[in-house]
Design a protein around this motif. Structure first.
Motif, PDB file in Angstrom:
ATOM      1  N   THR A   1       0.842  -1.202   0.000  1.00 47.99           N
ATOM      2  CA  THR A   1       0.000   0.000   0.000  1.00 47.99           C
ATOM      3  C   THR A   1       0.873   1.248   0.000  1.00 47.99           C
TER       4      THR A   1
ATOM      5  N   GLY B   1       0.664   5.656   0.103  1.00 53.41           N
ATOM      6  CA  GLY B   1      -0.054   6.935   0.200  1.00 53.41           C
ATOM      7  C   GLY B   1       0.952   8.051  -0.021  1.00 53.41           C
TER       8      GLY B   1
ATOM      9  N   GLU C   1       2.484  11.809  -0.514  1.00 52.51           N
ATOM     10  CA  GLU C   1       2.229  13.226  -0.214  1.00 52.51           C
ATOM     11  C   GLU C   1       3.017  14.029  -1.241  1.00 52.51           C
TER      12      GLU C   1
ATOM     13  N   CYS D   1      -2.989  12.075  -0.697  1.00 51.06           N
ATOM     14  CA  CYS D   1      -4.138  11.245  -1.045  1.00 51.06           C
ATOM     15  C   CYS D   1      -4.242  10.085  -0.075  1.00 51.06           C
ATOM     16  N   ILE D   2      -5.445   9.593   0.091  1.00 50.97           N
ATOM     17  CA  ILE D   2      -5.643   8.419   0.950  1.00 50.97           C
ATOM     18  C   ILE D   2      -4.951   7.218   0.295  1.00 50.97           C
ATOM     19  N   PHE D   3      -4.266   6.441   1.118  1.00 51.51           N
ATOM     20  CA  PHE D   3      -3.464   5.352   0.554  1.00 51.51           C
ATOM     21  C   PHE D   3      -4.332   4.299  -0.119  1.00 51.51           C
TER      22      PHE D   3
ATOM     23  N   ASN E   1       4.404   7.014   1.776  1.00 52.14           N
ATOM     24  CA  ASN E   1       3.994   6.212   2.932  1.00 52.14           C
ATOM     25  C   ASN E   1       3.726   4.815   2.412  1.00 52.14           C
TER      26      ASN E   1
ATOM     27  N   SER F   1       3.180   0.484   3.259  1.00 47.28           N
ATOM     28  CA  SER F   1       2.970  -0.647   4.158  1.00 47.28           C
ATOM     29  C   SER F   1       2.547  -1.863   3.337  1.00 47.28           C
TER      30      SER F   1
ATOM     31  N   ASN G   1      -3.374  -4.700   8.177  1.00 46.50           N
ATOM     32  CA  ASN G   1      -2.083  -4.039   7.941  1.00 46.50           C
ATOM     33  C   ASN G   1      -0.963  -4.808   8.650  1.00 46.50           C
TER      34      ASN G   1
ATOM     35  N   ARG H   1       7.488  11.510  16.091  1.00 45.84           N
ATOM     36  CA  ARG H   1       7.787  12.030  14.768  1.00 45.84           C
ATOM     37  C   ARG H   1       9.225  12.514  14.664  1.00 45.84           C
TER      38      ARG H   1
ATOM     39  N   LYS I   1       3.054   2.233   9.485  1.00 43.49           N
ATOM     40  CA  LYS I   1       3.573   2.283   8.112  1.00 43.49           C
ATOM     41  C   LYS I   1       4.935   2.944   8.171  1.00 43.49           C
TER      42      LYS I   1
HETATM   43  P1  ADP Z   1       1.795  13.191   7.931  1.00 44.49           P
HETATM   44  O1  ADP Z   1       1.808  14.661   7.604  1.00 44.49           O
HETATM   45  O2  ADP Z   1       1.786  12.865   9.343  1.00 44.49           O
HETATM   46  O3  ADP Z   1       2.819  12.436   7.186  1.00 44.49           O
HETATM   47  P2  ADP Z   1      -0.431  12.862   6.171  1.00 44.49           P
HETATM   48  O4  ADP Z   1      -1.866  12.719   6.545  1.00 44.49           O
HETATM   49  O5  ADP Z   1       0.007  14.067   5.447  1.00 44.49           O
HETATM   50  O6  ADP Z   1       0.379  12.634   7.493  1.00 44.49           O
HETATM   51  O7  ADP Z   1      -0.005  11.637   5.293  1.00 44.49           O
HETATM   52  C1  ADP Z   1      -0.129  10.367   5.718  1.00 44.49           C
HETATM   53  C2  ADP Z   1      -0.222   9.524   4.464  1.00 44.49           C
HETATM   54  O8  ADP Z   1      -0.004   8.172   4.808  1.00 44.49           O
HETATM   55  C3  ADP Z   1      -1.584   9.590   3.792  1.00 44.49           C
HETATM   56  O9  ADP Z   1      -1.410   9.650   2.424  1.00 44.49           O
HETATM   57  C4  ADP Z   1      -2.196   8.274   4.224  1.00 44.49           C
HETATM   58  O10 ADP Z   1      -3.215   7.823   3.362  1.00 44.49           O
HETATM   59  C5  ADP Z   1      -0.985   7.389   4.188  1.00 44.49           C
HETATM   60  N1  ADP Z   1      -1.166   6.105   4.888  1.00 44.49           N
HETATM   61  C6  ADP Z   1      -1.846   5.858   6.020  1.00 44.49           C
HETATM   62  N2  ADP Z   1      -1.855   4.539   6.308  1.00 44.49           N
HETATM   63  C7  ADP Z   1      -1.139   3.917   5.317  1.00 44.49           C
HETATM   64  C8  ADP Z   1      -0.791   2.557   5.016  1.00 44.49           C
HETATM   65  N3  ADP Z   1      -1.170   1.546   5.798  1.00 44.49           N
HETATM   66  N4  ADP Z   1      -0.059   2.330   3.906  1.00 44.49           N
HETATM   67  C9  ADP Z   1       0.335   3.338   3.107  1.00 44.49           C
HETATM   68  N5  ADP Z   1       0.037   4.616   3.333  1.00 44.49           N
HETATM   69  C10 ADP Z   1      -0.696   4.913   4.419  1.00 44.49           C
END
Ligand code: ADP
Ligand code: MG
Length: 709
Positions: A200, A202, A204, A285-287, A333, A335, A343, A444, A456
């Motif tokens: 998976t 996600g 940024e 975007c949502i992962f 991101n 996983s 997960n 963090r 992740k």
């Molecule tokens: P941060 O600023 O803390 O990094 P964000 O919300 O900007 O947080 O980004 C987190 C990203 O990680 C999002 O794109 C989210 O969908 C993604 N994410 C969350 N869970 C997973 C996962 N299991 N696998 C891959 N990506 C993930």
């Protein structure tokens, strides 16, 4: 009349309205065809022509209802961009009329003229044909533009001999490889439910926005995507007032339209905020599965650029458009998840899921340590060289941040001592069970290139302009390579009727012991870390040119070809393409720099020096103080002379680099002799900008570019 609208209903009508998603297919396809297609998507069946015919007809009807007249196979050649070749649905009937047709063959196979896409030698000139093939796991979508509506079909791009000519094919192969070995590990752990494991992702996406009017007056932004001259104004990002600051109206209107477009495409744009630098923004975007995420990220980049245009803005996806403020990255991101959504990097609260978590986390740590060079190569672009290690982005040494809780537990395991849980209680560590983990074990660290973030990992080194597919492919393969070894061990123990749980503990301990050198929880930006990393023997690749050849190293060839992700030829071709790309990018930057210097900055500076000299003489003639004018004239004339000289030196170095044929030697020449000459020339140019009248400086300044939206 009531004017109330229901935003939820509006959004659900909008979301995916330009996407031929599984939901649409479920609705429009015969049940049996949809079931077959799902089997194809799950990798359990091959797409038959009969199914393709039905899907194509349904896709055509849907697209035509929505105004489409053309279709295209949409693919990701190695240039890193997306490519499309539009064809109309029109088919003559022989009696002077036309009908709109789209066959199963047209859906599943295309034959674009491949000869102008980079192939790094994979496509012999006598066989320039390349084929595109529908990736049934990625939904077709509609692109709307003033010229009409086009049905886009996500496709893989391969040569006549089956070599991958794109970024999608290796990604899909790496996902398959990872799924296969991860399943073996899960089975050894007693999992009878999972049928697949999905990588998976996600992403940024960071980017800058500048006004189009200012952009058009900067040849460097126009041609190279970054400023090669530009002196920082009195204010940069030091006030930290942009990060997460309120979004201005002009930008908010842009973001609003951007979200609407992406949602209509079924791209789940989720968060948006101001980034650290002025005029810098981020969209996450949502992962989803790595393949869909990489496709969606290509659309995100295209759509950001397209929508910005409509708002009188230009989006810059370059990693370092401006010196002196932060550059842009693309955080991947990552996983692994089972097909039923569990997960594998989620710490559990019972011993069995803990064992699973620690085993997979250990595999990632080991993969990152053993494949550090490849990961660095996966983020190697000319633009990223200007960002990495600049006290704003991860250094060019790969390390992992685990957070105190997780590294504490792993350290205790390795040292065989009982470990305290962060909530205070003592964790039990038996030989056959691993400790109970606290639920939320994340903190963090923005300075780490690779950070554990609770469930992740976040690969933060990736370049903003590059495709998400390459880093995801490397990660998948690196982890698959390690898991294959774990699976062998676990299966051997199980075959002998041994204790699998103890073997899991042993693997975690041995692996962490061997690879914890890559774990670093401190400040990755500090100079001490560079020294410490060297002491630990961690490899450091200062530039893309040093990193790219890692793709073709013997160990990379063994890993990738062993897993069926890349053949040796495919890896070598990528090396060539990435090195050539590096050289081309620097060639453009250096060329535009020479041009700006010779044709604009030097004449302006020289004229101004003469003007001050004249004024000095005139003032002296009437007995007025003239020293300031004379001094300024001299200083300007000196700098202009130095500018002219350094420009000549740069252009000589450039000519020499252009002569070199062999890709690595050529890229090295750009890196070692052109880039330093550019940096020297820039110092002089920026000094001139600080000294000259604002009105006499021939380009919009950083102030105009960064603080005027
Ligand atoms: P941060 O600023 O803390 O990094 P964000 O919300 O900007 O947080 O980004 C987190 C990203 O990680 C999002 O794109 C989210 O969908 C993604 N994410 C969350 N869970 C997973 C996962 N299991 N696998 C891959 N990506 C993930
Ligand atoms: Mg993040």
């Amino acid at each position: 009349m009531s004017t109330t609208t229901n935003p939820e209903a509006g959004l659900s009508a909008l979301y995916g309205s330009n996407c031929f998603s599984n939901a649409v297919m479920r609705e429009r396809l015969p049940k049996s065809v949809f079931a077959e297609l799902q089997a194809v998507q799950a990798g359990e069946a091959e797409l038959s022509l009969a199914v393709a015919e039905v899907v194509a007809a349904s896709m055509r009807d849907w697209a035509i209802e929505k105004g489409a007249t053309h279709f295209t196979h949409w693919f990701h050649p190695l240039s890193g961009l997306s490519a499309e070749k539009h064809e109309s649905f029109i088919s003559p009937t022989g009696d002077g009329r036309v009908i709109m047709e789209f066959s199963g063959k047209e859906l599943t196979k295309g034959e674009p003229d491949a000869s102008s896409f980079p192939s790094g030698g994979l496509r012999a000139t006598f066989e320039a044909r390349g084929y595109t093939a529908w990736d049934a796991t990625s939904p077709a979508f509609l692109k709307r533009s003033p010229s009409g509506v086009t049905l886009c079909i996500p496709t893989a791009f391969v040569s006549y001999f089956g070599h991958a000519l794109d970024k999608k094919v290796p990604l899909l192969r790496s996902m398959e490889a990872l799924s296969a070995v991860a399943l073996r590990v899960l089975k050894s752990l007693g999992d009878t439910r999972s049928r697949r494991v999905v990588a998976t992702v996600g992403p940024e996406q960071e980017y800058f926005l500048v006004s189009k009017a200012a952009f058009l007056k900067r040849p460097d932004l126009l041609l190279a995507g970054r400023t090669v001259f530009g002196s920082m104004p009195a204010k940069g990002q030091e006030m930290e007032d942009h990060y997460y600051g309120a979004i201005g109206e002009k930008v908010a209107a842009f973001m609003n339209e951007l979200n609407t477009e992406l949602w209509a495409l079924g791209v789940a744009a989720k968060t948006q905020h101001n980034e650290v630098a002025p005029n810098q923004f981020e969209l996450a975007c949502i992962f989803t599965s790595a393949n869909l995420a990489a496709d969606a990220n290509q659309l995100v980049m295209e759509t950001i650029i397209k929508v910005a245009e409509r708002h009188g803005l230009v989006a810059l996806l370059h990693e370092k458009p401006f010196d002196g403020v932060n550059g842009s990255g693309k955080h991947i991101n990552w996983s692994m998840s089972t097909d039923w959504g569990s997960n594998l990097l989620e710490p559990g609260d019972d011993p069995v899921s803990n064992a699973r978590f620690l085993l997979f986390a250990a595999a990632v740590i080991e993969a990152v340590d053993t494949r550090a060079g490849l990961l660095r190569a996966a983020a190697a672009t000319a633009g990223n060289d200007r960002r990495l290690g600049g006290n704003e982005a991860p250094p060019s040494v790969i390390s992992i941040f685990l957070g105190e809780a997780l590294s504490g537990i792993l350290d205790a395991l390795v040292e065989g001592r009982p470990c305290e849980s962060p909530s205070g209680g003592c964790l039990e560590i038996g030989t056959s069970t691993l400790p109970k983990l606290p639920r939320d074990i994340t903190d963090r660290n923005r300075t780490s290139p690779f950070a554990f973030t609770g469930n992740k990992f976040e690969f933060r080194m990736v370049a903003s302009s590059q495709s998400a597919a390459t880093p995801a492919t490397v990660l998948n393969a690196a982890v698959a390579g390690v898991l294959a070894g774990y699976a062998d061990r676990l299966e051997a123990v199980a075959a002998k009727g041994g204790n699998v749980a103890s073997e899991v503990s042993r693997i975690v301990v041995e692996s962490y012991k061997a690879h914890r050198r890559v774990v670093f929880d401190g400040n990755g930006y500090s100079p001490e870390w560079a020294k410490e990393a060297e002491r630990r023997g961690l490899p450091r690749f200062r530039s893309a040119v040093e990193a790219i050849p890692e793709f073709a190293s013997a160990s990379a060839v063994a890993l990738f070809s062993g897993l069926g992700v890349f053949s040796k030829e495919e890896l070598e071709s990528r090396c060539v393409i990435y090195l050539e790309r590096y050289a081309k990018q620097i060639n453009i930057e250096a060329g535009v720099m020479g041009d700006m210097s010779r044709r604009s900055i030097f004449p302006a500076a020289s004229r101004l020096a003469a003007e001050f000299a004249r004024e000095g003489t005139e003032l002296a003639a009437v007995g007025a103080p003239s020293a300031a004018q004379e001094l300024r004239a001299r200083r300007l004339a000196e700098l202009a002379a130095s500018l002219a000289e350094k420009t000549e030196v740069l252009e000589k170095a450039l000519e020499a680099a252009q002569e070199i044929e062999e890709p690595l030697a050529c890229a090295k020449a750009y890196r070692e002799s052109v880039v330093p000459r550019m940096d020297e020339l820039r110092l002089v140019g920026d000094a001139l900008e600080r000294l000259m009248d604002k009105a006499a400086w021939p380009f919009p300044s950083y102030e105009d570019l960064l603080f005027t939206l």
